[in-house]
Design a protein around this motif. Structure first.
Motif, PDB file in Angstrom:
ATOM      1  N   GLY A  68      -6.953 -13.367   0.504  1.00  0.00           N
ATOM      2  CA  GLY A  68      -6.008 -12.304   0.167  1.00  0.00           C
ATOM      3  C   GLY A  68      -5.205 -12.636  -1.079  1.00  0.00           C
ATOM      4  O   GLY A  68      -5.482 -13.609  -1.790  1.00  0.00           O
ATOM      5  N   ILE A  69      -4.203 -11.831  -1.293  1.00  0.00           N
ATOM      6  CA  ILE A  69      -3.432 -11.860  -2.529  1.00  0.00           C
ATOM      7  C   ILE A  69      -2.746 -13.219  -2.753  1.00  0.00           C
ATOM      8  O   ILE A  69      -2.749 -13.746  -3.866  1.00  0.00           O
ATOM      9  N   ASN A 165     -12.051  -2.558  -0.197  1.00  0.00           N
ATOM     10  CA  ASN A 165     -11.446  -3.673   0.549  1.00  0.00           C
ATOM     11  C   ASN A 165     -12.081  -3.762   1.940  1.00  0.00           C
ATOM     12  O   ASN A 165     -12.035  -2.799   2.698  1.00  0.00           O
ATOM     13  N   SER A 178      -5.236 -14.808   4.511  1.00  0.00           N
ATOM     14  CA  SER A 178      -6.129 -13.688   4.829  1.00  0.00           C
ATOM     15  C   SER A 178      -5.812 -12.446   4.003  1.00  0.00           C
ATOM     16  O   SER A 178      -4.791 -12.379   3.329  1.00  0.00           O
ATOM     17  N   VAL A 180      -5.083  -8.198   4.068  1.00  0.00           N
ATOM     18  CA  VAL A 180      -4.017  -7.518   4.807  1.00  0.00           C
ATOM     19  C   VAL A 180      -4.404  -7.139   6.244  1.00  0.00           C
ATOM     20  O   VAL A 180      -3.600  -7.341   7.163  1.00  0.00           O
ATOM     21  N   ARG A 187      -0.481 -10.749  13.084  1.00  0.00           N
ATOM     22  CA  ARG A 187       0.983 -10.786  13.163  1.00  0.00           C
ATOM     23  C   ARG A 187       1.503  -9.832  14.240  1.00  0.00           C
ATOM     24  O   ARG A 187       2.401 -10.154  14.995  1.00  0.00           O
ATOM     25  N   TRP A 202       4.133  -7.536   3.987  1.00  0.00           N
ATOM     26  CA  TRP A 202       4.339  -8.005   2.612  1.00  0.00           C
ATOM     27  C   TRP A 202       4.446  -6.838   1.646  1.00  0.00           C
ATOM     28  O   TRP A 202       3.689  -5.858   1.760  1.00  0.00           O
ATOM     29  N   ARG A 209      -4.834   1.500  -0.553  1.00  0.00           N
ATOM     30  CA  ARG A 209      -6.140   0.854  -0.564  1.00  0.00           C
ATOM     31  C   ARG A 209      -7.149   1.713   0.200  1.00  0.00           C
ATOM     32  O   ARG A 209      -6.785   2.472   1.093  1.00  0.00           O
ATOM     33  N   ILE A 245      -0.197   0.956   2.484  1.00  0.00           N
ATOM     34  CA  ILE A 245      -0.030  -0.235   3.334  1.00  0.00           C
ATOM     35  C   ILE A 245       0.923   0.087   4.489  1.00  0.00           C
ATOM     36  O   ILE A 245       0.722  -0.386   5.608  1.00  0.00           O
ATOM     37  N   PRO A 269       4.082 -10.203  -3.383  1.00  0.00           N
ATOM     38  CA  PRO A 269       3.472  -9.317  -4.386  1.00  0.00           C
ATOM     39  C   PRO A 269       2.791  -8.085  -3.775  1.00  0.00           C
ATOM     40  O   PRO A 269       2.257  -8.164  -2.677  1.00  0.00           O
ATOM     41  N   ASP A 270       2.828  -6.991  -4.527  1.00  0.00           N
ATOM     42  CA  ASP A 270       2.153  -5.754  -4.116  1.00  0.00           C
ATOM     43  C   ASP A 270       0.699  -5.717  -4.592  1.00  0.00           C
ATOM     44  O   ASP A 270      -0.135  -5.038  -4.007  1.00  0.00           O
ATOM     45  N   LYS A 275      -6.048   1.282  -5.242  1.00  0.00           N
ATOM     46  CA  LYS A 275      -7.467   0.948  -5.456  1.00  0.00           C
ATOM     47  C   LYS A 275      -8.294   1.904  -4.616  1.00  0.00           C
ATOM     48  O   LYS A 275      -8.219   1.882  -3.384  1.00  0.00           O
TER      49      LYS A 275
HETATM   50  P1  GDP Z   1      -5.688  -6.910  -2.563  1.00  0.00           P
HETATM   51  O1  GDP Z   1      -4.254  -6.754  -2.998  1.00  0.00           O
HETATM   52  O2  GDP Z   1      -6.378  -5.592  -2.523  1.00  0.00           O
HETATM   53  O3  GDP Z   1      -6.418  -7.927  -3.370  1.00  0.00           O
HETATM   54  O4  GDP Z   1      -5.767  -7.439  -1.063  1.00  0.00           O
HETATM   55  P2  GDP Z   1      -4.804  -7.874   0.139  1.00  0.00           P
HETATM   56  O5  GDP Z   1      -5.521  -7.452   1.377  1.00  0.00           O
HETATM   57  O6  GDP Z   1      -4.429  -9.307   0.053  1.00  0.00           O
HETATM   58  O7  GDP Z   1      -3.451  -7.027  -0.013  1.00  0.00           O
HETATM   59  C1  GDP Z   1      -3.404  -5.635   0.017  1.00  0.00           C
HETATM   60  C2  GDP Z   1      -1.958  -5.154   0.051  1.00  0.00           C
HETATM   61  O8  GDP Z   1      -1.416  -5.399   1.348  1.00  0.00           O
HETATM   62  C3  GDP Z   1      -0.997  -5.819  -0.933  1.00  0.00           C
HETATM   63  O9  GDP Z   1      -0.132  -4.815  -1.445  1.00  0.00           O
HETATM   64  C4  GDP Z   1      -0.209  -6.785  -0.052  1.00  0.00           C
HETATM   65  O10 GDP Z   1       1.090  -7.049  -0.565  1.00  0.00           O
HETATM   66  C5  GDP Z   1      -0.108  -5.982   1.242  1.00  0.00           C
HETATM   67  N1  GDP Z   1       0.146  -6.773   2.464  1.00  0.00           N
HETATM   68  C6  GDP Z   1       1.050  -6.462   3.420  1.00  0.00           C
HETATM   69  N2  GDP Z   1       1.043  -7.367   4.407  1.00  0.00           N
HETATM   70  C7  GDP Z   1       0.088  -8.279   4.088  1.00  0.00           C
HETATM   71  C8  GDP Z   1      -0.411  -9.451   4.739  1.00  0.00           C
HETATM   72  O11 GDP Z   1       0.010  -9.849   5.810  1.00  0.00           O
HETATM   73  N3  GDP Z   1      -1.427 -10.119   4.108  1.00  0.00           N
HETATM   74  C9  GDP Z   1      -1.927  -9.697   2.910  1.00  0.00           C
HETATM   75  N4  GDP Z   1      -2.921 -10.396   2.335  1.00  0.00           N
HETATM   76  N5  GDP Z   1      -1.463  -8.609   2.268  1.00  0.00           N
HETATM   77  C10 GDP Z   1      -0.479  -7.892   2.849  1.00  0.00           C
END
Ligand code: GDP
Length: 316
Positions: A68-69, A165, A178, A180, A187, A202, A209, A245, A269-270, A275
């Motif tokens: 993940g991010i 995603n 991981s 999201v 969680r 987060w 997405r 989200i 971070p967002d 996407k």
């Molecule tokens: P990506 O940003 O598309 O590369 O993939 P992620 O799945 O890591 O994150 C997608 C969005 O979900 C982002 O805006 C994150 O800040 C948000 N997010 C909210 N809660 C979570 C969490 O528990 N884990 C992750 N990875 N992202 C989260």
């Protein structure tokens, strides 16, 4: 159709395990897999020896370092090194062993940060990339470039598929590393068990997405292989469903059965604000994803409970 010898690289992971579930009992395929202990994909000599010995008809590269991010930022050096090495070894040694047909998995982070939405394949390489996963995106763009060059120079059919995603069984459920969906499922589940009043999400909750279940991606990849789809231009594979989200968090909260509040941690971070893939190429081929987001999350949550995955990866 003649029985195809199919090598799935990364068969224990999110995409590889979905491909294995689909092909293992399918008489059209003779599936080859190797565990990490049996074949180190970082080692080019081992990959060369394996490819020469097995000489599969088809290879699907579902192996690589993903996360993940936060994981993309924390381990950015490992992400670019491991992905470049694994894909270089597999693509190059497939070519040397005469494998004509290969699928390389790209990622929607290959698209420019300010890409017009939905993101069409023609927008690749037209702008700067999102910073939070830049090294990973560069590795993925390189893999596509290599497939394209090998098609041109060696007459191969090496295609690049760009999934939305992904989520599904055998995902990474690590609390920090991981993506999201697995992160939130876990969680919310732990919050329910511990009877907590709040769960932290987060970022602002505003990013949007498009999520695709790994089993739907496996279906699309096999559909393309069976059709003998041939193109050096990547092809998007999405679900066509886009959620914010915060909407996602509400859906997971309901499925898991947590009845507390959501707190948004805006220090996290967002990433990309939005996407969403342009899926018109797959639509033209008459393919569409079958599983709704709520259905998919329900299935994954049931799998988590049955496989006791949370007990295997403790929080720390
Ligand atoms: P990506 O940003 O598309 O590369 O993939 P992620 O799945 O890591 O994150 C997608 C969005 O979900 C982002 O805006 C994150 O800040 C948000 N997010 C909210 N809660 C979570 C969490 O528990 N884990 C992750 N990875 N992202 C989260």
């Amino acid at each position: 159709m003649k029985r195809q010898v199919l090598y799935i690289a990364g068969h224990t992971g999110l995409v590889g395990s979905a491909l294995l579930r689909r092909t293992i009992r399918d008489e059209n395929y003779a599936v080859i897999t190797r565990t990490r202990a049996e074949l180190d994909l970082m080692n080019s000599d081992s990959v060369a020896e394996f490819m020469q010995q097995e000489s599969p008809d088809r290879v699907i590269i579902a192996a690589g370092r993903v996360g993940g991010i936060l994981a993309n930022q924390t381990y950015c050096g490992e992400f670019i090194h491991q992905n470049l090495t694994i894909q270089n070894n597999l693509i190059h040694q497939s070519m040397k062993a005469g494998v004509k047909s290969l699928v390389f998995l790209g990622s929607s982070c290959m698209y420019p940060k300010h890409c017009p939405q939905p993101m069409s394949e023609s927008a690749l390489l037209t702008g700067l990339l999102e910073e939070t996963n830049l090294p990973y995106a560069i590795a993925k763009i390189s893999g596509w470039g290599m497939c394209q060059a090998y098609n041109q120079q060696y007459g191969m059919n090496y295609m690049t598929a760009i999934p939305a995603n992904l989520y599904g069984r055998n995902d990474n459920f690590h609390p920090q590393d991981s993506h999201v969906i697995p992160g939130m499922i876990r969680r919310f589940h732990e919050a329910k068990i511990q009877q907590l009043k709040e769960v932290v999400v987060w970022g602002t909750g505003k990013p949007k997405r498009e999520f695709l279940l790994s089993d739907d991606l496996a279906d699309a990849l096999l559909f393309l292989l069976e059709k003998n789809y041939h193109s050096s231009q990547p092809i998007n594979i999405g679900s066509g469903q886009e959620v914010s989200i915060s909407e996602l968090a509400e859906t997971i909260k309901e499925i898991v059965g947590f009845d507390g509040h959501l707190i948004f941690d805006t220090h996290k971070p967002d990433g990309m604000p939005l996407k969403r893939l342009d899926n018109s190429q797959m639509e033209k081929l008459a393919w569409s994803a079958k599983t709704s987001l709520a259905e998919g999350i329900q299935k994954v949550y049931e799998w988590c409970l049955n496989s006791k995955i949370f007990e295997k990866i403790p929080f720390y």
